[in-house]
Design a protein around this motif. Structure first.
Motif, PDB file in Angstrom:
ATOM      1  N   TYR A 189       0.658  -1.257   0.047  1.00  9.53           N
ATOM      2  CA  TYR A 189      -0.149   0.019  -0.122  1.00  9.53           C
ATOM      3  C   TYR A 189       0.911   1.128  -0.102  1.00  9.53           C
ATOM      4  N   ASN A 191       0.529   5.100   1.945  1.00  3.56           N
ATOM      5  CA  ASN A 191      -0.263   6.065   2.764  1.00  3.56           C
ATOM      6  C   ASN A 191      -0.102   7.435   1.882  1.00  3.56           C
ATOM      7  N   ASP A 195      -3.826  10.577   5.633  1.00  3.21           N
ATOM      8  CA  ASP A 195      -3.810   9.180   6.552  1.00  3.21           C
ATOM      9  C   ASP A 195      -3.014   9.790   7.680  1.00  3.21           C
ATOM     10  N   TRP A 196      -1.677  10.134   7.615  1.00  2.86           N
ATOM     11  CA  TRP A 196      -0.935  10.619   8.535  1.00  2.86           C
ATOM     12  C   TRP A 196      -1.164  11.761   9.413  1.00  2.86           C
ATOM     13  N   PHE A 315      -8.632   1.947   9.368  1.00  2.00           N
ATOM     14  CA  PHE A 315      -7.079   1.822   9.355  1.00  2.00           C
ATOM     15  C   PHE A 315      -6.646   0.899  10.294  1.00  2.00           C
ATOM     16  N   PRO A 330      -3.854   1.084   5.660  1.00  3.75           N
ATOM     17  CA  PRO A 330      -5.323   1.492   5.475  1.00  3.75           C
ATOM     18  C   PRO A 330      -6.069   0.197   4.882  1.00  3.75           C
TER      19      PRO A 330
END
Length: 383
Positions: A189, A191, A195-196, A315, A330
């Motif tokens: 995947y 990110n 997301d972060w 997540f 994710p």
């Protein structure tokens, strides 16, 4: 000198000077508190305009006392430095930097090392601009050795930036095979900054994850309810009901406006996410631990080296400490939601089993040992 071995102590966090500790953003905390003070004013003014001073005083006391407690929490946060226990080893090679502890091992290609800094307290090597490997001065026999170590690291980094991307040496020893001898699961995947940024803003212990659009619509709805409560307070001539509407309007205003401010802060955090965190990676889990592999780095962590493995609807989080997330997987990257749930279940179960084994071993170690005198301790006493 190309390798050192030492143990960390709490004083090693002092190696981060003000310019070398991007995690501790004192100025951002000040701006956040100032914003909180300004947000508090509109919740108090309507009650003053309607001459409900006791209501405005109650609202102000409740809000600003909560803001004061939050400000104390912000400025009492522990230092961002996270040090592993036990022996810690750092090794420099022309192709990569290697770090190793009892439950963790990692390699980083020099071409993606952000910076190498030497100060009076330590050598700091930054795999990205938000994290540093700290090698304290006491790990070296002399200041000269520390300077040589820092110079060698800077030389390797400079050479790597001038050549093609070097290999990080996955198969030159048992580095990789020791972690993959048991069958496991894997997912590939990449990110996103969102997301972060969300994880940096709210952590992994937040309630079920919601999309940005869902949250925005909910917070705007709270502001609409606040306006509706104010309209009712202005039009209905009943003292008790007016007071209720004023309090409700302030509550809806605070919930909606503060939440929207946090959304703005979360979007701002996207610029803080290092490029290294956005690389495409393969995450492999097995009964031994978890491996994260990118084109320029590899991280291997045993399950008992993680404080928690958590999941929500979107997540799967791997945490080295309560405030440090090392990996985010994710669930959207799996072919089906069922596969994502199976992956998360296996990771959580293996982590819990590893912690249970550690707890059992610790309990056995704490039991008092009986001396072996060659006699049966349960025999009947002789007359």
């Amino acid at each position: 000198m190309d390798k050192v071995e030492f143990q960390y102590c709490a004083e090693d966090a002092d190696a981060f000077g003000p310019e070398e500790a991007p995690q501790h953003r004192w100025w951002n905390h000040v701006l956040l508190i100032v914003g909180g003070v300004l947000i508090g004013v509109p919740g108090v003014i309507p009650a003053l305009l309607l001459d409900f001073r006791w209501v405005s005083g109650m609202i102000a006391i409740a809000y600003y006392s909560a803001l004061y407690r939050y400000a104390r929490y912000l400025f009492q946060l522990p230092a961002a430095a996270i040090f592993p226990g036990g022996q810690f080893r750092v090794r420099l090679t022309p192709n990569f930097l290697e770090e190793a502890a009892d439950n963790h091992r990692a390699r980083f290609s020099w071409s993606h090392i952000e910076e190498v800094i030497e100060n009076r307290e330590a050598v700091l090597i930054y795999p990205d601009r938000l994290q540093a490997i700290v090698i304290p001065k006491r790990a070296f026999a002399s200041s000269s050795e520390m300077r040589q170590f820092a110079a060698l690291a800077q030389q390797y980094r400079k050479e790597a930036l001038q050549t093609t991307l070097p290999a990080i040496g996955l198969y030159d020893d048992d580095f990789f095979s020791a972690w993959t001898r048991d069958a496991g699961l894997s997912v590939e995947y990449q990110n996103t900054r969102a997301d972060w940024a969300h994880a940096m803003q709210f952590g992994a212990y937040e309630s079920p994850w919601q999309s940005m659009g869902t949250r925005l619509s909910k917070y705007v709805f709270f502001l609409i309810l606040s306006v509706l409560m104010l309209y009712m307070a202005w039009t209905i001539n009943h003292i008790g009901f007016k007071a209720f509407c004023l309090v409700a309007a302030a509550a809806f205003w605070y919930v909606g406006s503060i939440s929207l401010a946090l959304v703005v802060s979360e979007r701002g955090r996207r610029h803080d996410v290092p490029e290294q965190w956005l690389a495409r990676r393969t995450l492999f889990i097995s009964p031994i631990g978890v491996i994260a592999l990118t084109p320029f780095a590899i991280h291997c962590t045993k399950w008992n080296g993680l404080e928690a493995v958590l999941q929500n609807t979107s997540f799967l989080y791997f945490l080295e400490s309560s405030d440090h997330i090392c990996q985010i997987a994710p669930k959207r990257t799996f072919p089906t939601f069922g596969q994502a749930e199976h992956f998360a279940h296996e990771a959580i179960q293996w982590h819990q089993e590893a912690l249970a084994v550690d707890a059992e071993e610790a309990a056995n170690d704490s039991l008092p040992t009986q001396p072996d005198d060659g006699e049966d301790p349960f025999r009947s006493p002789q007359a």
